[in-house]
Design a protein around this motif. Structure first.
Motif, PDB file in Angstrom:
ATOM      1  N   VAL A 100      13.543  28.186   5.684  1.00 14.19           N
ATOM      2  CA  VAL A 100      14.090  26.837   5.891  1.00 14.19           C
ATOM      3  C   VAL A 100      13.081  25.982   6.629  1.00 14.19           C
ATOM      4  O   VAL A 100      12.846  24.832   6.272  1.00 14.19           O
ATOM      5  CB  VAL A 100      15.439  26.885   6.639  1.00 14.19           C
ATOM      6  N   LEU A 101      12.449  26.534   7.668  1.00  9.34           N
ATOM      7  CA  LEU A 101      11.479  25.760   8.437  1.00  9.34           C
ATOM      8  C   LEU A 101      10.178  25.537   7.677  1.00  9.34           C
ATOM      9  O   LEU A 101       9.406  24.650   8.026  1.00  9.34           O
ATOM     10  CB  LEU A 101      11.214  26.433   9.783  1.00  9.34           C
ATOM     11  N   ASP A 102       9.932  26.327   6.631  1.00 15.59           N
ATOM     12  CA  ASP A 102       8.761  26.104   5.778  1.00 15.59           C
ATOM     13  C   ASP A 102       8.934  24.880   4.885  1.00 15.59           C
ATOM     14  O   ASP A 102       7.966  24.356   4.345  1.00 15.59           O
ATOM     15  CB  ASP A 102       8.489  27.320   4.887  1.00 15.59           C
ATOM     16  N   LEU A 103      10.168  24.443   4.727  1.00 18.00           N
ATOM     17  CA  LEU A 103      10.446  23.274   3.886  1.00 18.00           C
ATOM     18  C   LEU A 103       9.947  22.002   4.551  1.00 18.00           C
ATOM     19  O   LEU A 103       9.742  21.951   5.762  1.00 18.00           O
ATOM     20  CB  LEU A 103      11.954  23.145   3.641  1.00 18.00           C
ATOM     21  N   ASP A 104       9.827  20.965   3.743  1.00 20.56           N
ATOM     22  CA  ASP A 104       9.548  19.634   4.252  1.00 20.56           C
ATOM     23  C   ASP A 104      10.585  19.295   5.328  1.00 20.56           C
ATOM     24  O   ASP A 104      11.746  19.685   5.229  1.00 20.56           O
ATOM     25  CB  ASP A 104       9.644  18.648   3.078  1.00 20.56           C
ATOM     26  N   GLU A 105      10.166  18.560   6.358  1.00 16.62           N
ATOM     27  CA  GLU A 105      11.050  18.214   7.481  1.00 16.62           C
ATOM     28  C   GLU A 105      12.358  17.565   7.018  1.00 16.62           C
ATOM     29  O   GLU A 105      13.432  17.934   7.470  1.00 16.62           O
ATOM     30  CB  GLU A 105      10.304  17.279   8.421  1.00 16.62           C
ATOM     31  N   ASP A 106      12.281  16.606   6.106  1.00 21.10           N
ATOM     32  CA  ASP A 106      13.495  15.934   5.632  1.00 21.10           C
ATOM     33  C   ASP A 106      14.397  16.900   4.870  1.00 21.10           C
ATOM     34  O   ASP A 106      15.619  16.844   4.988  1.00 21.10           O
ATOM     35  CB  ASP A 106      13.146  14.742   4.740  1.00 21.10           C
ATOM     36  N   TRP A 107      13.800  17.778   4.093  1.00 19.11           N
ATOM     37  CA  TRP A 107      14.587  18.736   3.316  1.00 19.11           C
ATOM     38  C   TRP A 107      15.330  19.695   4.236  1.00 19.11           C
ATOM     39  O   TRP A 107      16.509  19.957   4.065  1.00 19.11           O
ATOM     40  CB  TRP A 107      13.698  19.531   2.375  1.00 19.11           C
ATOM     41  N   SER A 108      14.609  20.243   5.222  1.00 20.05           N
ATOM     42  CA  SER A 108      15.252  21.207   6.115  1.00 20.05           C
ATOM     43  C   SER A 108      16.317  20.543   6.975  1.00 20.05           C
ATOM     44  O   SER A 108      17.374  21.128   7.221  1.00 20.05           O
ATOM     45  CB  SER A 108      14.222  21.936   6.987  1.00 20.05           C
ATOM     46  N   SER A 109      16.086  19.310   7.405  1.00 18.94           N
ATOM     47  CA  SER A 109      17.093  18.598   8.192  1.00 18.94           C
ATOM     48  C   SER A 109      18.338  18.325   7.366  1.00 18.94           C
ATOM     49  O   SER A 109      19.462  18.528   7.832  1.00 18.94           O
ATOM     50  CB  SER A 109      16.524  17.276   8.725  1.00 18.94           C
ATOM     51  N   ILE A 150      19.743  11.952   0.633  1.00 22.85           N
ATOM     52  CA  ILE A 150      20.246  13.241   1.107  1.00 22.85           C
ATOM     53  C   ILE A 150      20.446  14.177  -0.080  1.00 22.85           C
ATOM     54  O   ILE A 150      20.039  15.346  -0.049  1.00 22.85           O
ATOM     55  CB  ILE A 150      21.555  13.076   1.909  1.00 22.85           C
ATOM     56  N   ALA A 151      21.066  13.675  -1.143  1.00 29.73           N
ATOM     57  CA  ALA A 151      21.295  14.499  -2.334  1.00 29.73           C
ATOM     58  C   ALA A 151      19.968  14.989  -2.913  1.00 29.73           C
ATOM     59  O   ALA A 151      19.837  16.161  -3.290  1.00 29.73           O
ATOM     60  CB  ALA A 151      22.083  13.717  -3.376  1.00 29.73           C
ATOM     61  N   SER A 152      18.989  14.113  -2.963  1.00 32.55           N
ATOM     62  CA  SER A 152      17.672  14.479  -3.480  1.00 32.55           C
ATOM     63  C   SER A 152      16.999  15.532  -2.595  1.00 32.55           C
ATOM     64  O   SER A 152      16.433  16.511  -3.091  1.00 32.55           O
ATOM     65  CB  SER A 152      16.801  13.226  -3.570  1.00 32.55           C
ATOM     66  N   CYS A 153      17.075  15.344  -1.275  1.00 38.96           N
ATOM     67  CA  CYS A 153      16.490  16.311  -0.336  1.00 38.96           C
ATOM     68  C   CYS A 153      17.170  17.669  -0.462  1.00 38.96           C
ATOM     69  O   CYS A 153      16.510  18.711  -0.448  1.00 38.96           O
ATOM     70  CB  CYS A 153      16.616  15.803   1.100  1.00 38.96           C
ATOM     71  N   LEU A 154      18.496  17.652  -0.592  1.00 42.73           N
ATOM     72  CA  LEU A 154      19.231  18.909  -0.737  1.00 42.73           C
ATOM     73  C   LEU A 154      18.851  19.630  -2.019  1.00 42.73           C
ATOM     74  O   LEU A 154      18.657  20.850  -2.027  1.00 42.73           O
ATOM     75  CB  LEU A 154      20.739  18.654  -0.711  1.00 42.73           C
ATOM     76  N   CYS A 155      18.734  18.886  -3.090  1.00 48.66           N
ATOM     77  CA  CYS A 155      18.355  19.481  -4.367  1.00 48.66           C
ATOM     78  C   CYS A 155      16.971  20.125  -4.256  1.00 48.66           C
ATOM     79  O   CYS A 155      16.777  21.280  -4.642  1.00 48.66           O
ATOM     80  CB  CYS A 155      18.370  18.418  -5.460  1.00 48.66           C
ATOM     81  N   ALA A 156      16.023  19.387  -3.693  1.00 48.77           N
ATOM     82  CA  ALA A 156      14.669  19.910  -3.545  1.00 48.77           C
ATOM     83  C   ALA A 156      14.647  21.131  -2.620  1.00 48.77           C
ATOM     84  O   ALA A 156      13.983  22.134  -2.906  1.00 48.77           O
ATOM     85  CB  ALA A 156      13.748  18.818  -3.004  1.00 48.77           C
ATOM     86  N   ALA A 157      15.383  21.050  -1.511  1.00 51.85           N
ATOM     87  CA  ALA A 157      15.418  22.163  -0.562  1.00 51.85           C
ATOM     88  C   ALA A 157      16.010  23.409  -1.203  1.00 51.85           C
ATOM     89  O   ALA A 157      15.469  24.512  -1.066  1.00 51.85           O
ATOM     90  CB  ALA A 157      16.230  21.768   0.673  1.00 51.85           C
ATOM     91  N   ARG A 158      17.117  23.237  -1.906  1.00 52.14           N
ATOM     92  CA  ARG A 158      17.770  24.389  -2.538  1.00 52.14           C
ATOM     93  C   ARG A 158      16.898  25.004  -3.617  1.00 52.14           C
ATOM     94  O   ARG A 158      16.811  26.234  -3.740  1.00 52.14           O
ATOM     95  CB  ARG A 158      19.130  23.965  -3.085  1.00 52.14           C
ATOM     96  N   LEU A 159      16.228  24.164  -4.401  1.00 50.24           N
ATOM     97  CA  LEU A 159      15.323  24.685  -5.425  1.00 50.24           C
ATOM     98  C   LEU A 159      14.173  25.458  -4.797  1.00 50.24           C
ATOM     99  O   LEU A 159      13.812  26.549  -5.257  1.00 50.24           O
ATOM    100  CB  LEU A 159      14.777  23.550  -6.290  1.00 50.24           C
ATOM    101  N   ASN A 160      13.596  24.901  -3.744  1.00 52.57           N
ATOM    102  CA  ASN A 160      12.492  25.578  -3.074  1.00 52.57           C
ATOM    103  C   ASN A 160      12.938  26.877  -2.429  1.00 52.57           C
ATOM    104  O   ASN A 160      12.211  27.872  -2.459  1.00 52.57           O
ATOM    105  CB  ASN A 160      11.848  24.657  -2.037  1.00 52.57           C
ATOM    106  N   LEU A 161      14.116  26.889  -1.835  1.00 53.31           N
ATOM    107  CA  LEU A 161      14.623  28.120  -1.233  1.00 53.31           C
ATOM    108  C   LEU A 161      14.891  29.187  -2.286  1.00 53.31           C
ATOM    109  O   LEU A 161      14.647  30.374  -2.053  1.00 53.31           O
ATOM    110  CB  LEU A 161      15.889  27.856  -0.424  1.00 53.31           C
ATOM    111  N   SER A 162      15.369  28.769  -3.463  1.00 50.47           N
ATOM    112  CA  SER A 162      15.623  29.756  -4.514  1.00 50.47           C
ATOM    113  C   SER A 162      14.322  30.380  -4.989  1.00 50.47           C
ATOM    114  O   SER A 162      14.263  31.573  -5.277  1.00 50.47           O
ATOM    115  CB  SER A 162      16.391  29.130  -5.684  1.00 50.47           C
ATOM    116  N   VAL A 163      13.252  29.600  -5.040  1.00 50.58           N
ATOM    117  CA  VAL A 163      11.942  30.129  -5.423  1.00 50.58           C
ATOM    118  C   VAL A 163      11.421  31.052  -4.328  1.00 50.58           C
ATOM    119  O   VAL A 163      10.909  32.136  -4.614  1.00 50.58           O
ATOM    120  CB  VAL A 163      10.952  28.973  -5.700  1.00 50.58           C
ATOM    121  N   MET A 164      11.567  30.641  -3.062  1.00 54.70           N
ATOM    122  CA  MET A 164      11.126  31.488  -1.950  1.00 54.70           C
ATOM    123  C   MET A 164      11.873  32.814  -1.962  1.00 54.70           C
ATOM    124  O   MET A 164      11.297  33.862  -1.721  1.00 54.70           O
ATOM    125  CB  MET A 164      11.370  30.790  -0.609  1.00 54.70           C
ATOM    126  N   GLY A 165      13.160  32.755  -2.255  1.00 55.04           N
ATOM    127  CA  GLY A 165      13.965  33.973  -2.289  1.00 55.04           C
ATOM    128  C   GLY A 165      13.493  34.929  -3.361  1.00 55.04           C
ATOM    129  O   GLY A 165      13.406  36.128  -3.136  1.00 55.04           O
TER     130      GLY A 165
END
Length: 152
Positions: free
Chosen positions: A94-103, A129-144
């Protein structure tokens, strides 16, 4: 006069978690929370008891952080990237994500704020917010999946 100190104590862990998404280190996060809570106590007369106090406090943390960054940049001080070497794998991801995405992820998925509440706290639109959440979730799924592949 409304004394918000009791509410602040109960919210400290949540405020610190949010501050960690904005800062470079735990020490900086703690200092950010200290500054914001001192402001909240000093300006408690502004709190009218309407809505959720945590919305106001999370917003104070965000604006305090933004103000501190502006001061550092004006003084020519370097602004460090967030430290991503601490915590467990999930927290590091989560902390590896962009600041806006993780927030945004923390506010909506962990803290349970609505998109509009998170947008107000971060000073952006609900669409952002919706865009940041989408990007964060996509990035987390790849990290996982990368973590899973390394373990296999």
């Amino acid at each position: 006069m409304n004394d918000i100190r009791r509410d602040l104590v109960a919210l400290l862990p949540r405020l610190r978690r949010f501050a960690l998404t904005l800062t470079s280190t735990a020490v900086e996060a703690d200092e950010l929370v200290r500054q914001a809570t001192a402001q909240a106590i000093g300006k408690s007369y502004l709190w009218k008891g309407e809505g959720r106090i945590e919305n106001w406090l999370f917003s104070l943390i965000r604006t305090t952080h933004a103000d501190e960054l502006k001061k550092r940049l004006r003084r020519g001080e370097p602004v460090a990237a967030r430290d991503t070497t601490r915590g467990n794998i999930g927290a590091r991801n989560v902390l590896d994500l962009d600041e806006d995405w993780s927030s945004a992820l923390l506010l909506v998925d962990v803290e349970g704020f609505s998109y509009s509440e998170a947008a107000a706290i971060m000073g952006v639109s609900s669409e952002t917010i919706a865009s940041c959440l989408c990007a964060a979730r996509l990035n987390l799924s790849v990290m996982g999946s990368e973590t899973s592949e390394r373990r296999a």
